[in-house]
Design a protein around this motif. Structure first.
Motif, PDB file in Angstrom:
ATOM      1  N   ALA A  97      87.991  68.332  34.183  1.00 55.62           N
ATOM      2  CA  ALA A  97      88.597  68.243  35.526  1.00 55.62           C
ATOM      3  C   ALA A  97      87.601  67.664  36.524  1.00 55.62           C
ATOM      4  CB  ALA A  97      89.080  69.626  35.969  1.00 55.62           C
ATOM      5  N   ASP A  98      86.332  68.098  36.433  1.00 54.49           N
ATOM      6  CA  ASP A  98      85.306  67.557  37.327  1.00 54.49           C
ATOM      7  C   ASP A  98      85.086  66.061  37.072  1.00 54.49           C
ATOM      8  OD1 ASP A  98      84.941  70.026  38.473  1.00 54.49           O
ATOM      9  OD2 ASP A  98      83.089  70.501  37.367  1.00 54.49           O
ATOM     10  N   LEU A  99      85.079  65.671  35.794  1.00 51.99           N
ATOM     11  CA  LEU A  99      84.882  64.268  35.443  1.00 51.99           C
ATOM     12  C   LEU A  99      86.018  63.413  35.988  1.00 51.99           C
ATOM     13  CD1 LEU A  99      83.254  62.135  33.887  1.00 51.99           C
ATOM     14  CD2 LEU A  99      84.645  62.703  31.882  1.00 51.99           C
ATOM     15  N   PHE A 100      87.260  63.895  35.802  1.00 47.32           N
ATOM     16  CA  PHE A 100      88.399  63.125  36.339  1.00 47.32           C
ATOM     17  C   PHE A 100      88.336  63.039  37.868  1.00 47.32           C
ATOM     18  CE2 PHE A 100      90.819  64.534  32.343  1.00 47.32           C
ATOM     19  CZ  PHE A 100      90.526  63.357  31.668  1.00 47.32           C
ATOM     20  N   ALA A 101      87.902  64.127  38.484  1.00 44.52           N
ATOM     21  CA  ALA A 101      87.789  64.122  39.958  1.00 44.52           C
ATOM     22  C   ALA A 101      86.727  63.116  40.392  1.00 44.52           C
ATOM     23  CB  ALA A 101      87.458  65.515  40.454  1.00 44.52           C
ATOM     24  N   ARG A 102      85.597  63.034  39.692  1.00 44.18           N
ATOM     25  CA  ARG A 102      84.538  62.088  40.039  1.00 44.18           C
ATOM     26  C   ARG A 102      85.004  60.644  39.817  1.00 44.18           C
ATOM     27  NH1 ARG A 102      79.160  64.963  37.548  1.00 44.18           N
ATOM     28  NH2 ARG A 102      79.134  66.719  39.009  1.00 44.18           N
ATOM     29  N   GLU A 103      85.743  60.432  38.697  1.00 45.80           N
ATOM     30  CA  GLU A 103      86.258  59.087  38.451  1.00 45.80           C
ATOM     31  C   GLU A 103      87.207  58.681  39.570  1.00 45.80           C
ATOM     32  OE1 GLU A 103      88.094  59.014  34.594  1.00 45.80           O
ATOM     33  OE2 GLU A 103      86.177  58.835  33.543  1.00 45.80           O
ATOM     34  N   ASP A 104      88.068  59.586  39.996  1.00 45.00           N
ATOM     35  CA  ASP A 104      88.993  59.291  41.096  1.00 45.00           C
ATOM     36  C   ASP A 104      88.220  59.021  42.386  1.00 45.00           C
ATOM     37  OD1 ASP A 104      91.225  59.479  39.489  1.00 45.00           O
ATOM     38  OD2 ASP A 104      91.703  61.563  40.062  1.00 45.00           O
ATOM     39  N   ALA A 105      87.185  59.813  42.626  1.00 41.32           N
ATOM     40  CA  ALA A 105      86.371  59.627  43.836  1.00 41.32           C
ATOM     41  C   ALA A 105      85.648  58.279  43.798  1.00 41.32           C
ATOM     42  CB  ALA A 105      85.365  60.762  43.982  1.00 41.32           C
ATOM     43  N   ALA A 106      85.162  57.914  42.606  1.00 39.84           N
ATOM     44  CA  ALA A 106      84.470  56.629  42.467  1.00 39.84           C
ATOM     45  C   ALA A 106      85.450  55.477  42.687  1.00 39.84           C
ATOM     46  CB  ALA A 106      83.814  56.530  41.094  1.00 39.84           C
ATOM     47  N   LYS A 107      86.668  55.606  42.182  1.00 37.53           N
ATOM     48  CA  LYS A 107      87.680  54.571  42.390  1.00 37.53           C
ATOM     49  C   LYS A 107      88.034  54.468  43.862  1.00 37.53           C
ATOM     50  CE  LYS A 107      89.885  54.776  37.865  1.00 37.53           C
ATOM     51  NZ  LYS A 107      91.088  55.144  37.113  1.00 37.53           N
ATOM     52  N   GLN A 108      88.137  55.593  44.534  1.00 33.73           N
ATOM     53  CA  GLN A 108      88.462  55.596  45.959  1.00 33.73           C
ATOM     54  C   GLN A 108      87.321  54.946  46.754  1.00 33.73           C
ATOM     55  OE1 GLN A 108      91.211  56.324  47.570  1.00 33.73           O
ATOM     56  NE2 GLN A 108      92.241  56.964  45.666  1.00 33.73           N
ATOM     57  N   ALA A 109      86.101  55.249  46.367  1.00 30.67           N
ATOM     58  CA  ALA A 109      84.951  54.681  47.067  1.00 30.67           C
ATOM     59  C   ALA A 109      84.890  53.182  46.840  1.00 30.67           C
ATOM     60  CB  ALA A 109      83.660  55.360  46.592  1.00 30.67           C
ATOM     61  N   ALA A 110      85.205  52.744  45.640  1.00 31.88           N
ATOM     62  CA  ALA A 110      85.157  51.308  45.331  1.00 31.88           C
ATOM     63  C   ALA A 110      86.246  50.591  46.112  1.00 31.88           C
ATOM     64  CB  ALA A 110      85.348  51.089  43.835  1.00 31.88           C
ATOM     65  N   LYS A 111      87.413  51.191  46.289  1.00 28.86           N
ATOM     66  CA  LYS A 111      88.480  50.563  47.064  1.00 28.86           C
ATOM     67  C   LYS A 111      88.085  50.464  48.531  1.00 28.86           C
ATOM     68  CE  LYS A 111      92.570  51.591  44.421  1.00 28.86           C
ATOM     69  NZ  LYS A 111      93.852  52.276  44.393  1.00 28.86           N
ATOM     70  N   SER A 112      87.458  51.513  49.023  1.00 27.48           N
ATOM     71  CA  SER A 112      87.104  51.488  50.422  1.00 27.48           C
ATOM     72  C   SER A 112      85.947  50.538  50.699  1.00 27.48           C
ATOM     73  CB  SER A 112      86.759  52.872  50.932  1.00 27.48           C
ATOM     74  OG  SER A 112      85.636  53.373  50.263  1.00 27.48           O
ATOM     75  N   ASN A 113      85.124  50.220  49.720  1.00 27.28           N
ATOM     76  CA  ASN A 113      84.045  49.251  49.879  1.00 27.28           C
ATOM     77  C   ASN A 113      84.563  47.841  49.688  1.00 27.28           C
ATOM     78  OD1 ASN A 113      82.098  51.152  50.354  1.00 27.28           O
ATOM     79  ND2 ASN A 113      81.374  51.217  48.247  1.00 27.28           N
ATOM     80  N   GLY A 114      85.739  47.728  49.286  1.00 23.77           N
ATOM     81  CA  GLY A 114      86.321  46.419  49.067  1.00 23.77           C
ATOM     82  C   GLY A 114      86.173  45.932  47.648  1.00 23.77           C
ATOM     83  N   ASN A 115      85.654  46.685  46.786  1.00 26.32           N
ATOM     84  CA  ASN A 115      85.537  46.298  45.387  1.00 26.32           C
ATOM     85  C   ASN A 115      86.713  46.847  44.626  1.00 26.32           C
ATOM     86  OD1 ASN A 115      83.015  45.371  46.130  1.00 26.32           O
ATOM     87  ND2 ASN A 115      81.920  47.104  45.249  1.00 26.32           N
ATOM     88  N   SER A 116      87.580  46.042  44.348  1.00 23.93           N
ATOM     89  CA  SER A 116      88.703  46.567  43.631  1.00 23.93           C
ATOM     90  C   SER A 116      88.599  46.332  42.168  1.00 23.93           C
ATOM     91  CB  SER A 116      90.031  46.011  43.999  1.00 23.93           C
ATOM     92  OG  SER A 116      90.405  45.454  45.059  1.00 23.93           O
TER      93      SER A 116
END
Length: 158
Positions: free
Chosen positions: A139-158
């Motif tokens: 669950a923690d790993l999936f949460a981190r992956e989701d957080a990393a994806k969200q951070a990448a979207k907000s940085n403009g790296n899709s």
């Protein structure tokens, strides 16, 4: 009843002869191996059905009077029975000893089974704890992956 119409029989374990057969008032109870005179037809019937055997009244009278021969025979029988009794008592003691040994072994096995059941329960508890830790880590790993994806979207790296 004449001699040709009668015979002597005896019952191996004692018996009862109906009053109607002997033409008496009451049934006659006879002890084991006691010779009794009965009508031949009744006697042959009892012998054929193996309820009784044809007896020799002379032998029966000698045993009943307690002659020296029968007393010696009884003493021999008593000695034989004493020997048989002694051997059976020894066998009983051996069986009791064997039973005690087997009972002790069974009690040890029961205690061992109890210890093994406790070990299995402890292992099941440990397994359940580890499965819970793995689920939490996933669950923690999936949460981190989701957080990393969200951070990448907000940085403009899709």
């Amino acid at each position: 009843m004449s001699k040709n119409e009668t015979m002597h029989i005896a019952f191996p374990h004692g018996g009862s002869i109906p009053a109607s057969v002997l033409k008496e008032k009451d049934d006659r109870k006879v002890g084991p191996h006691e010779a009794v005179r009965v009508p031949r037809s009744y006697g042959e019937h009892m012998v054929a059905d193996r309820f009784a055997y044809e007896a020799d009244p002379a032998k029966n009278k000698a045993a009943a009077t307690g002659t020296k021969g029968s007393a010696d025979g009884r003493e021999e029988d008593l000695k034989k029975f004493a020997g048989v009794l002694a051997s059976r008592e020894e066998a009983l003691k051996a069986a009791e000893s064997d039973l005690a040994v087997r009972t002790e072994a069974l009690e040890k096995l029961i205690a061992d089974v109890g210890a093994r059941e406790k070990a299995v329960k402890a292992a099941e508890t440990t397994l359940a704890d580890r499965e819970a830790a793995v689920s939490k880590s996933e669950a923690d790993l999936f949460a981190r992956e989701d957080a990393a994806k969200q951070a990448a979207k907000s940085n403009g790296n899709s």
